[in-house]
Design an enzyme around this catalytic site. Sequence first.
Site, PDB file in Angstrom:
ATOM      1  N   HIS A   8      42.305  48.503   9.488  1.00  0.00           N
ATOM      2  CA  HIS A   8      41.809  47.479   8.753  1.00  0.00           C
ATOM      3  C   HIS A   8      42.014  47.392   7.363  1.00  0.00           C
ATOM      4  O   HIS A   8      41.266  46.860   6.665  1.00  0.00           O
ATOM      5  CB  HIS A   8      40.382  47.146   9.213  1.00  0.00           C
ATOM      6  CG  HIS A   8      39.453  48.036   9.094  1.00  0.00           C
ATOM      7  ND1 HIS A   8      38.379  48.172   9.579  1.00  0.00           N
ATOM      8  CD2 HIS A   8      39.239  48.758   7.577  1.00  0.00           C
ATOM      9  CE1 HIS A   8      37.524  49.362   8.853  1.00  0.00           C
ATOM     10  NE2 HIS A   8      38.152  49.811   7.720  1.00  0.00           N
ATOM     11  N   HIS A  50      43.090  58.771   6.418  1.00  0.00           N
ATOM     12  CA  HIS A  50      43.109  58.290   4.872  1.00  0.00           C
ATOM     13  C   HIS A  50      41.948  58.776   4.161  1.00  0.00           C
ATOM     14  O   HIS A  50      40.959  59.213   4.920  1.00  0.00           O
ATOM     15  CB  HIS A  50      43.219  56.997   5.028  1.00  0.00           C
ATOM     16  CG  HIS A  50      42.337  56.015   5.259  1.00  0.00           C
ATOM     17  ND1 HIS A  50      41.655  55.969   6.535  1.00  0.00           N
ATOM     18  CD2 HIS A  50      41.223  55.177   4.493  1.00  0.00           C
ATOM     19  CE1 HIS A  50      40.785  55.115   6.646  1.00  0.00           C
ATOM     20  NE2 HIS A  50      40.327  54.608   5.371  1.00  0.00           N
TER      21      HIS A  50
END
Lengths: 120, 294
Positions: free
Chosen positions: B12, B193
Amino acid sequence: MNVQLQGIEAIDGTYPFDLRVSVRTMRINKFLWSMTTKPENRPQFLADPEGCFERAGLTEQERDLIRKRDWQGMIHYGVNFFVMEKIARLDGIPNAVIYAGMRAESLEDFLKTRNVPEAR
Amino acid sequence: MARVVGGIGTSHVPTIGVAYDRGKQDDPAWKPLFDGYRPVARWLAEKKPDVLVFFYNDHATSFFFDFYPTFAIGVSPSFAIADEGAGPRNLPPLKGHSELAIHITESLVNDEFDMTVFQDRPLDHGCNSPLSLMWPHDPDWPGAIVPIAINVLQFPLPTARRCFKLGQAVRRAVDSFPDDISVAFVGTGGLSHQVHGERTGFNDTDWDMRFLELIEKDPAQLCEMRHADYIRRGGAEGLEEIMWLAMRGALAPKITKVHQNYYLPFTTAMTVAVFEEQEAGTPPAAGRNAEAVS
């Protein structure tokens, strides 16, 4: 200690935002959140940051971190990243600049570490 | 009775939405991403779910640490697009599905998931960045969403296993909804990440591939992992992967991945995967607080 986070201290350059941090840094996080997510506060924050600092009762250290947009310093202090990045939105600064700052690198050097530097 | 058509796992990343809004579909830096969402859009167009149950997280936009929910469900008939500092994206408001959301809430609370309930809170990029690529929305969205927010910002977070069990409980709720509607489950976030501290920029494609294999075939292994393990393997913010476990818990024990796209251009391993149940309509393990599938 939160058992789910056991061993986290061995992971360098990582600062879990937990309730201890959150309680300690509530004032600065709440200040930044209210100045950035409430559109009516943004013009005032950009036009008169010192007045806003004063009214919020921020410490001199907190004021300086915000004045300098010291991304690395803010994370070390305990500002939540997702609160912090909203100041950059007001400034029109891309997140790549924050990423480089947190790594204490130039933007140019940081971009060299990415597969597709244009996709930022 | 509500029918389940499958599940979607998706990143997202906010820059996905920015690139979309700037029309970068054919920009070489972004094309591999957009091309990877076209089969997802086709799948949704074909399956036509009436509702997407959306496991996502708010990014200190509509929820702040003065009152921060662990699990929260939105029951409004519509949700504004959040202004995250640079003005709201030019998207129509998201439609909610109050009847289903209220039914899910009643079922969850009676099933010992004591949800926080919200109304009239804007939804941020945790919902709208992937949605804009998957669901045509001009002039309006083709269906409604039921947003279920999971705390992945302020420790203690719900455990990986708890997220999986939440998904199982949401499935029991959907299965007992009397109206004839179709539903897909969406888990958002990740994959690897890290966007805070000196470790910013961390990725691990080997872990991402392992995660994608396990989420399909052996989510029990993912349920065993602690938050520190997720941070070590996938980066601090890669921990959002636990929201995929909620989606997985809502699906049958045996699922098939019908599409996957993986693109790691900058700081986040942008990933989307679509799953269908091998035996349509097979609910997950029954019973209150059922264990992870073995």
